[in-house]
Design a protein around this motif. Structure first.
Motif, PDB file in Angstrom:
ATOM      1  N   VAL A 101      15.053  -9.506 -30.150  1.00 54.05           N
ATOM      2  CA  VAL A 101      15.200  -8.052 -30.145  1.00 54.05           C
ATOM      3  C   VAL A 101      13.831  -7.468 -29.804  1.00 54.05           C
ATOM      4  O   VAL A 101      12.799  -8.146 -29.915  1.00 54.05           O
ATOM      5  CB  VAL A 101      15.719  -7.514 -31.494  1.00 54.05           C
ATOM      6  CG1 VAL A 101      17.145  -8.014 -31.756  1.00 54.05           C
ATOM      7  CG2 VAL A 101      14.789  -7.920 -32.636  1.00 54.05           C
ATOM      8  N   ALA A 102      13.804  -6.209 -29.405  1.00 54.37           N
ATOM      9  CA  ALA A 102      12.553  -5.568 -29.001  1.00 54.37           C
ATOM     10  C   ALA A 102      11.480  -5.666 -30.085  1.00 54.37           C
ATOM     11  O   ALA A 102      10.299  -5.792 -29.776  1.00 54.37           O
ATOM     12  CB  ALA A 102      12.811  -4.112 -28.616  1.00 54.37           C
TER      13      ALA A 102
ATOM     14  N   ALA B  85       8.732  -5.677 -24.956  1.00 53.99           N
ATOM     15  CA  ALA B  85       9.863  -5.003 -25.614  1.00 53.99           C
ATOM     16  C   ALA B  85      10.817  -4.427 -24.574  1.00 53.99           C
ATOM     17  O   ALA B  85      12.045  -4.541 -24.709  1.00 53.99           O
ATOM     18  CB  ALA B  85       9.362  -3.909 -26.553  1.00 53.99           C
ATOM     19  N   ALA B  86      10.268  -3.822 -23.519  1.00 60.72           N
ATOM     20  CA  ALA B  86      11.113  -3.275 -22.452  1.00 60.72           C
ATOM     21  C   ALA B  86      11.871  -4.388 -21.734  1.00 60.72           C
ATOM     22  O   ALA B  86      13.058  -4.247 -21.427  1.00 60.72           O
ATOM     23  CB  ALA B  86      10.266  -2.474 -21.461  1.00 60.72           C
TER      24      ALA B  86
ATOM     25  N   ALA C   4      14.720  -5.547 -23.818  1.00 63.40           N
ATOM     26  CA  ALA C   4      15.780  -4.536 -23.851  1.00 63.40           C
ATOM     27  C   ALA C   4      16.699  -4.604 -22.646  1.00 63.40           C
ATOM     28  O   ALA C   4      17.901  -4.370 -22.772  1.00 63.40           O
ATOM     29  CB  ALA C   4      15.172  -3.140 -23.986  1.00 63.40           C
TER      30      ALA C   4
END
Length: 179
Positions: free
Chosen positions: A20-21, A47-48, A51
């Motif tokens: 997960v981010a 994180a991007a 996602a």
């Protein structure tokens, strides 16, 4: 989905789980330690990537303090992602339905235990489930990454071409493995 597995050393237990981010800050040191095989990337950028990945998996093991240590991960993108990578764009321009492995990283201390193969098995399984025609990726030619090239050839990847990236500082082989 969390999968527990043992490799080589029966006393070491690994878990494969979705990322997960929020995992990005823990992934950044692992990612950046693998440079130049993968680009240096900020936690925000990771994180991007997580996602908008079609598949984002991490490999954990317990560390000396009994905490979960992330020791490997793979990020793979489906067609149509909002991703500006030169290499991803190459594969997108071919108009072939593919699952693109943006990066796969195994901590140096954990290499040779079959974790890369386990993550690639998950990539191929996801690609089949999604109805993709192939799995795509790139491997550095300059600076050379002969271990990764040999690994990908053993997994059925063939070279479609090569291209300079990062302003000509890196040259990659563009690889595809049909399903």
């Amino acid at each position: 989905m969390v999968t527990t597995l043992r490799t080589g050393d029966a006393s070491t237990e690994y878990r494969v789980r979705p990322l997960v981010a929020a995992d990005a800050a823990r992934l950044q040191p692992l990612n950046n330690a693998a440079a130049p095989a993968v680009p240096i990337t900020s936690a925000h950028e990771l994180a991007a990537l997580i996602a908008f990945s079609a598949l984002a998996l991490g490999v954990e093991r317990d560390d000396a303090e009994g905490e979960d240590a992330l020791v490997g991960f793979v990020l793979a993108l489906a067609p149509g992602a909002a991703y500006e990578s030169e290499n991803y764009r190459f594969f997108e321009s071919r108009d072939v339905d593919h699952l693109y492995v943006d990066r796969i990283v195994i901590a140096e201390s954990e290499r040779g235990r079959g974790l890369g193969a386990i993550l690639y098995d998950a990539v191929f399984e996801a690609a089949r489930e999604q109805g993709r025609a192939e799995v795509t990726c790139e491997v550095n030619l300059d600076p050379p990454n002969p271990g990764s090239m040999a690994f990908h050839r053993r997994r059925g990847f063939r070279e479609l071409g090569s291209q300079p990236t990062k302003g000509g500082t890196v040259t990659v082989a563009l690889l595809s493995a049909p399903l």
